[in-house]
Scaffold this motif. Structure first.
Motif, mmCIF file in Angstrom:
data_model
loop_
_atom_site.group_PDB
_atom_site.id
_atom_site.type_symbol
_atom_site.label_atom_id
_atom_site.label_comp_id
_atom_site.label_asym_id
_atom_site.label_seq_id
_atom_site.Cartn_x
_atom_site.Cartn_y
_atom_site.Cartn_z
ATOM 1 N N THR A 127 1.960 2.570 -3.444
ATOM 2 C CA THR A 127 1.132 3.376 -4.229
ATOM 3 C C THR A 127 1.414 4.825 -4.381
ATOM 4 O O THR A 127 1.155 5.652 -5.374
ATOM 5 C CB THR A 127 -0.547 3.551 -3.877
ATOM 6 N N TRP A 183 0.705 -1.263 0.048
ATOM 7 C CA TRP A 183 0.220 0.079 -0.110
ATOM 8 C C TRP A 183 0.748 1.348 0.072
ATOM 9 O O TRP A 183 0.619 2.267 -0.654
ATOM 10 C CB TRP A 183 -0.834 -0.172 1.178
ATOM 11 N N THR A 193 -3.357 -7.813 -2.862
ATOM 12 C CA THR A 193 -2.200 -7.553 -1.825
ATOM 13 C C THR A 193 -1.719 -8.831 -1.333
ATOM 14 O O THR A 193 -0.797 -8.957 -0.900
ATOM 15 C CB THR A 193 -2.824 -6.430 -0.866
ATOM 16 N N ASN A 222 -4.469 -1.320 -6.037
ATOM 17 C CA ASN A 222 -4.382 -0.390 -4.818
ATOM 18 C C ASN A 222 -4.252 1.158 -5.366
ATOM 19 O O ASN A 222 -4.860 1.710 -4.392
ATOM 20 C CB ASN A 222 -2.973 -0.689 -3.959
#
Length: 364
Positions: free
Chosen positions: A61, A58, A237, A270
């Motif tokens: 990103t 995450w 993920t 994501n």
């Protein structure tokens, strides 16, 4: 003679400002390495290992969202090539040279008590003076291609964008997973077969950012669709994190090189979720004028925070090692979050100060 009324300032898009702030913080956290970003490498026996393992997918990103924001804001405009060179490329060349010089003074010239113009130019030309500056090199390259990207996106339909996304999910997401499960790292797909070589990852996100911001109907941004996209992102993920652990298990140790194998596998999901969620929130929630001003103000400082981040992380590193980890050793991840937040705050203060100078105010 009556003076002309100045044109009203263009209203800032609050979701863009919010994404800028978030991305800068995430970029800085990425550079925390095993202190935070890849803490799972140093904490493999910790009960929090599964959580630490999920975090990078995450945090990563950050840079794609940067590219998406740039594509969203730039690809829909119409400018002569001369304006692109004079207004945009020249500005970023100045940013690269000026702030590389500041970093050169801080990390090389002052500690070594020796200044060399040739060394400065050599480091700036051959490598990134600061970790985050690779974005500036990529961005200048993107600006050079801007007239071509603008011409291309005008002729793309929704089907074309979805086809491009499908290529990304298959060749970047699925193929590495299937390849490793079949060959355990002993064989890889010939890289020249990947059609995304014709675009590159940064350009993919530039184009998709334009699509989400300017082509994708606002009506699509519903809670139901966001939940679906969020579930897909969560599934991607988990798959990528599991493959990272499995690769380490197969190799006998989870190392830095191994950990990077699947970082980008389903990163698009994501990234798209974070971007769409932020855009949806600001479409359906009113923000007070005071908070709007705060977001615009901090968003306006975010670029400078990135330019100073190598210095601010170095200056505040003792806060992590001598204070946070010393007094709160049981919470290393929280310690890293506080450290990066402190570095971010320092960078914002430095940017606010330097923007008092007219040249820097216009530059950054």
């Amino acid at each position: 003679m009556q003076s002309e009324t100045p044109a009203p300032a263009k209203k800032k898009k609050l979701h863009i400002e919010c994404l800028r702030i978030l991305c800068i913080w995430l970029v800085m956290f990425t550079h925390s390495s095993t202190s935070g970003f890849s803490l799972y490498l140093a904490q493999q026996d910790s009960p929090w290992f599964p959580l630490y393992l999920l975090v990078p997918f995450w945090v990563k990103t950050a840079v794609p969202i940067f590219f998406m924001v740039s594509g969203a804001l730039l690809l829909g405009r119409d400018e002569p090539v001369s304006v692109i060179f004079r207004k945009r490329i020249w500005r970023f060349v100045q940013v690269l040279l000026v702030f590389s010089f500041i970093n050169y003074l801080f990390f090389y010239a002052v500690p070594e008590c020796h200044f060399s113009v040739l060394r400065f130019l050599s480091i700036t030309y051959t490598s990134n003076m600061a970790t985050a500056y690779y974005f500036l090199y990529i961005y200048i390259s993107f600006l050079l291609m801007l007239p071509l990207w603008r011409a291309m996106v005008r002729n793309l339909t929704n089907a074309h964008y979805l086809y491009l996304i499908g290529l990304n999910l298959f060749f970047v997401g699925c193929v590495p997973v299937f390849s490793f499960l079949l060959y355990r790292g002993q064989a890889e797909m010939n890289g020249f077969l990947n059609p995304l070589l014709a675009i590159s990852e940064p350009s993919f996100y530039f184009i998709i950012g334009y699509w989400i911001e300017n082509v994708l109907p606002e009506a699509w941004l519903t809670k139901k669709n966001l939940i679906r996209l969020g579930l897909l992102a969560a599934a991607g993920t988990v798959i990528a994190a599991f493959m990272t652990w499995f690769y380490g298990y197969t190799a006998g140790a989870l190392t830095e090189a191994i950990s990077q194998r699947f970082y980008d596998s389903f990163l698009f999901l994501n990234t798209a979720f974070v971007y769409c969620l932020c855009r949806w929130w600001f479409l359906h929630h009113s923000v007070s004028p005071a908070w709007s001003r705060r977001l615009v103000f901090l968003g306006g400082l975010s670029f400078g925070v990135m330019l100073f981040e190598e210095i601010t992380r170095a200056v505040t590193h003792r806060l992590l090692t001598q204070v946070l980890l010393f007094h709160f050793p049981s919470f290393p991840f929280i310690d890293a979050v506080l450290w990066i937040t402190a570095a971010f705050t320092l960078g914002a203060a430095m940017t606010w100060g330097i923007k008092k100078v007219p040249y820097f105010k216009k530059l950054i």
